[in-house]
Scaffold this active site. Structure first.
Site, PDB file in Angstrom:
ATOM      1  N   HIS A 110       1.479   4.494  -2.810  1.00  0.00           N
ATOM      2  CA  HIS A 110       1.829   6.004  -2.690  1.00  0.00           C
ATOM      3  C   HIS A 110       3.063   6.580  -3.340  1.00  0.00           C
ATOM      4  O   HIS A 110       3.227   7.266  -4.272  1.00  0.00           O
ATOM      5  CB  HIS A 110       1.438   6.028  -1.404  1.00  0.00           C
ATOM      6  CG  HIS A 110       0.194   6.402  -0.655  1.00  0.00           C
ATOM      7  ND1 HIS A 110      -0.544   6.882  -1.715  1.00  0.00           N
ATOM      8  CD2 HIS A 110       0.068   5.985   0.350  1.00  0.00           C
ATOM      9  CE1 HIS A 110      -1.509   6.479  -0.941  1.00  0.00           C
ATOM     10  NE2 HIS A 110      -1.812   5.555   0.626  1.00  0.00           N
ATOM     11  N   HIS A 113       3.539   6.645  -6.943  1.00  0.00           N
ATOM     12  CA  HIS A 113       2.538   7.016  -7.510  1.00  0.00           C
ATOM     13  C   HIS A 113       3.277   9.041  -7.354  1.00  0.00           C
ATOM     14  O   HIS A 113       3.651   9.670  -8.339  1.00  0.00           O
ATOM     15  CB  HIS A 113       1.789   7.575  -6.628  1.00  0.00           C
ATOM     16  CG  HIS A 113       0.718   8.386  -7.203  1.00  0.00           C
ATOM     17  ND1 HIS A 113      -0.726   8.242  -6.641  1.00  0.00           N
ATOM     18  CD2 HIS A 113       0.644   8.928  -8.828  1.00  0.00           C
ATOM     19  CE1 HIS A 113      -1.042   8.556  -7.186  1.00  0.00           C
ATOM     20  NE2 HIS A 113      -0.431   9.871  -8.289  1.00  0.00           N
ATOM     21  N   HIS A 123       0.709  -1.268   0.205  1.00  0.00           N
ATOM     22  CA  HIS A 123       0.476  -0.344   0.126  1.00  0.00           C
ATOM     23  C   HIS A 123       1.032   1.452   0.361  1.00  0.00           C
ATOM     24  O   HIS A 123       0.844   2.236  -0.686  1.00  0.00           O
ATOM     25  CB  HIS A 123      -0.850  -0.252   0.790  1.00  0.00           C
ATOM     26  CG  HIS A 123      -1.670   1.083   1.212  1.00  0.00           C
ATOM     27  ND1 HIS A 123      -2.938   0.976   1.457  1.00  0.00           N
ATOM     28  CD2 HIS A 123      -1.116   2.188   1.885  1.00  0.00           C
ATOM     29  CE1 HIS A 123      -3.366   2.176   1.231  1.00  0.00           C
ATOM     30  NE2 HIS A 123      -2.641   3.389   1.725  1.00  0.00           N
ATOM     31  N   GLU A 124       1.776   1.094   0.827  1.00  0.00           N
ATOM     32  CA  GLU A 124       2.419   2.500   1.308  1.00  0.00           C
ATOM     33  C   GLU A 124       3.598   2.939  -0.514  1.00  0.00           C
ATOM     34  O   GLU A 124       3.851   4.438  -0.461  1.00  0.00           O
ATOM     35  CB  GLU A 124       3.245   2.415   2.340  1.00  0.00           C
ATOM     36  CG  GLU A 124       2.271   2.545   3.544  1.00  0.00           C
ATOM     37  CD  GLU A 124       1.086   3.610   3.654  1.00  0.00           C
ATOM     38  OE1 GLU A 124       1.617   4.886   2.544  1.00  0.00           O
ATOM     39  OE2 GLU A 124       0.703   3.359   4.311  1.00  0.00           O
TER      40      GLU A 124
END
Length: 598
Positions: free
Chosen positions: A396, A399, A392-393
């Site tokens: 980020h 991205h 998940h992190e």
């Protein structure tokens, strides 16, 4: 008999290879101080442009200087905040954090004339300046976006005043963070083996999933009863934060706090309301989940502390961090070699602060700026959930990596509405990979339940949070005060509605609002649900269309903030103005329920 308690390590007891390489930003505080003084001198030049922005050359020079100042301020802030988060009790970095935070408010006042002056010029004049000086074309979207804010922008003097009090208005969030991360101490509890362990926000997620009902009941009560001891302080902190946001919305002539939050990104309040409505119309599927869970766990009655325990017995997982990296890498393979090479670069170059230590900020996040690495804070605890958090992190951070690489500084930051999409694409790819590759039927059912939990917590739970925010903000907007009892009552009623008649809504859960840091980032949480739904659409397209959809998705990652979020997603093939993405996610939830309820 001597009592043995498993205690957290201090920061200096953890090897540097498991810590983020923050010294790459600043070697030490002395170097930071030099740049801080450089910033203060450089920023003085901003005021010299006041009243001159009607001239194209002067406007361009101001924008260039403003970028230099902002980039240096951001770099200073990242170092101070991340060092403070390593050990929230470290007074040296508390002071550094406070120093840059206070100066940032002062810095905002120096450039406060910019927006009012642009607005006074008007669109026709701005477009003429851009035509005269082609180098200004880069800034066209930004300038036109400012002009949209004209009805909500104040006079120069008022903008300066609002900028000067920004630090004060952020005080509730700072107080909440200091109280919950540094000052509140939780009791010692006994784990499944009867060993005494100091309860923390970091290990709570592990023990609340325990198969031993006594362990999960004990940690549930220990955590929320501890927060309850501070309920009046925490209620005052939260309502003060909401009042501050309401003050900002009212001062800027918005109809509501919600409109104030959504308008800058050109998102209508209907998008928020429709997300809540779509979930409320489908709460029967969440009620069904509770009923199935109660049956599979063999419980006479199901409590709030039973929600996180897996319905399928599996051997205890202990996943070393290196193994977690390998699993995530295989799961992300559909995104292509370039994406994987960036992921591995992050691992090798120490983007990540991996393990929990005494005083370290709880939870996980990705944070950085244009001139730093996209850092990741974890509190890795060897669970499957920690593997998911890593994916998940890093979603980020990658991205951010793409956006900063492909966009100029002014468009490098993506909006909050887009923020959760990339992280959740990675989560969906991970759980799909695990389900598809699991041969053991029992473990596969465990993973199916895990994906159900992802949707429950990321979509249903976050929309419940969003509904709590909507109710509390509407009350404050109307001038209705809210006490700790009011907040607990509102939260209790929402839990009753969302979880249905089979769930016993324990009184302790009424305090859960008090530990949610996102409530201090007004109207943030609904974007987890919209983000998950958009991510689900991307993953579905990638699995069906392969490279073509991967390229569209990477186009989304590279877009940063060069357009409004709804437009960026639509160009990549996901239309968030409709309820279809959320409905598709709910349909996936129902499919998983059918698999579980054979």
């Amino acid at each position: 008999m001597r009592r043995i308690v498993k205690e957290l390590k201090n920061r200096d007891e953890i090897n540097s290879e498991y810590k983020w390489d923050i010294e790459k930003v600043y070697e030490n505080t002395e170097v930071w101080e030099k740049d801080f003084n450089k910033l203060k001198n450089m920023a003085l030049g901003l005021k010299e442009f006041q009243g001159k922005l009607h001239n194209a050359e002067e406007l361009l020079e101001f924008l260039k200087l403003d970028e230099k100042v902002s980039r240096l301020a951001n770099t200073l802030m990242i170092y101070a905040f991340l060092k403070s988060d390593e050990d929230t009790a470290n007074t040296t970095f508390q002071a550094l954090k406070n120093k840059i935070e206070i100066y940032s408010a002062e810095l905002m006042t120096m450039g406060a004339f910019f927006v009012p002056e642009i607005l006074s010029l008007g669109e026709e004049s701005i477009l003429k300046e851009i035509e005269e000086l082609p180098d200004l074309r880069t800034y066209k979207f930004m300038l036109k976006n400012i002009l949209r804010r004209k009805p909500h922008t104040l006079s120069r003097e008022m903008e300066e005043l609002m900028a000067s009090v920004s630090d004060c208005l952020n005080a509730p969030s700072s107080i909440f963070s200091m109280l919950t991360n540094a000052d509140i101490k939780f009791p010692v509890i006994k784990d499944e083996e009867g060993k005494e362990v100091e309860l923390t926000e970091g290990n709570y997620s592990k023990y609340i999933k325990s198969k031993d009902v006594k362990v999960r009941k004990d940690v549930f009560e220990a955590l929320f009863n501890t927060y309850s001891n501070y309920k009046n302080t925490l209620a005052t902190s939260l309502t003060s934060s909401i009042k501050n946001f309401a003050f900002n919305a009212k001062t800027r002539k918005y109809k509501s706090s919600l409109e104030c939050s959504l308008h800058p990104n050109d998102i209508s309040t209907e998008v928020y309301d429709n997300a809540i409505k779509a979930i409320n119309d489908n709460l029967d599927s969440l009620h069904r989940y509770v009923k199935i869970k109660k049956k599979l766990l063999g419980l006479d009655e199901i409590h709030m502390y039973d929600l996180y325990v897996p319905v399928i017995d599996t051997p205890k997982s202990h996943i070393e961090f290196d193994e977690a990296v390998s699993i995530v890498e295989k799961a992300l393979a559909p995104l292509g070699e370039e994406y994987l090479s960036i992921f591995n670069q992050g691992i090798d170059n120490r983007w990540i602060d991996i393990y929990e230590n005494r005083g370290k900020r709880s939870g996980a996040y990705s944070w950085g700026c244009y001139d730093t690495m996209p850092y990741v804070l974890l509190n890795y605890n060897y669970e499957l959930n920690d593997v998911s958090t890593l994916a998940h992190e890093m979603g980020h951070s990658i991205h951010s990596y793409y956006s900063r690489r492909e966009q100029p500084y002014i468009y490098a930051d993506y909006t909050l509405f887009c923020a959760e999409v990339a992280s959740t694409v990675n989560e969906c790819l991970l759980i799909n990979y695990l389900i598809e590759n699991e041969k053991d039927e029992k473990k596969r059912l465990y993973l199916i339940n895990t994906q159900l939990e992802q949707i429950r917590t990321t979509v249903f739970r976050q929309i419940m949070f969003a509904e709590f925010e909507k109710i509390t903000h509407e009350n404050i907007d109307k001038g209705i005060p809210l006490t700790s009892e009011d907040l607990c009552r509102i939260y209790h009623e929402l839990n009753v509605k969302y979880f249905g008649k089979d769930m016993i809504v324990d009184k302790e859960i009424d305090m859960e609002w008090s530990r949610i840091p996102h409530f201090y980032s007004d109207f943030y949480v609904y974007q987890y649900a919209t983000g998950y739904s958009a991510a689900n659409s991307f993953v579905k397209a990638i699995s069906q269309n392969g490279k073509e959809s991967v390229n569209k998705y990477k186009g989304f990652l590279k877009s940063g903030g060069c357009d409004y979020p709804i437009n960026i997603l639509k160009k990549a093939g996901v239309d968030m103005t409709t309820s279809k993405p959320i409905e598709d996610t709910i349909n996936r939830f129902k499919e998983l329920l059918d698999m579980l309820d054979k």
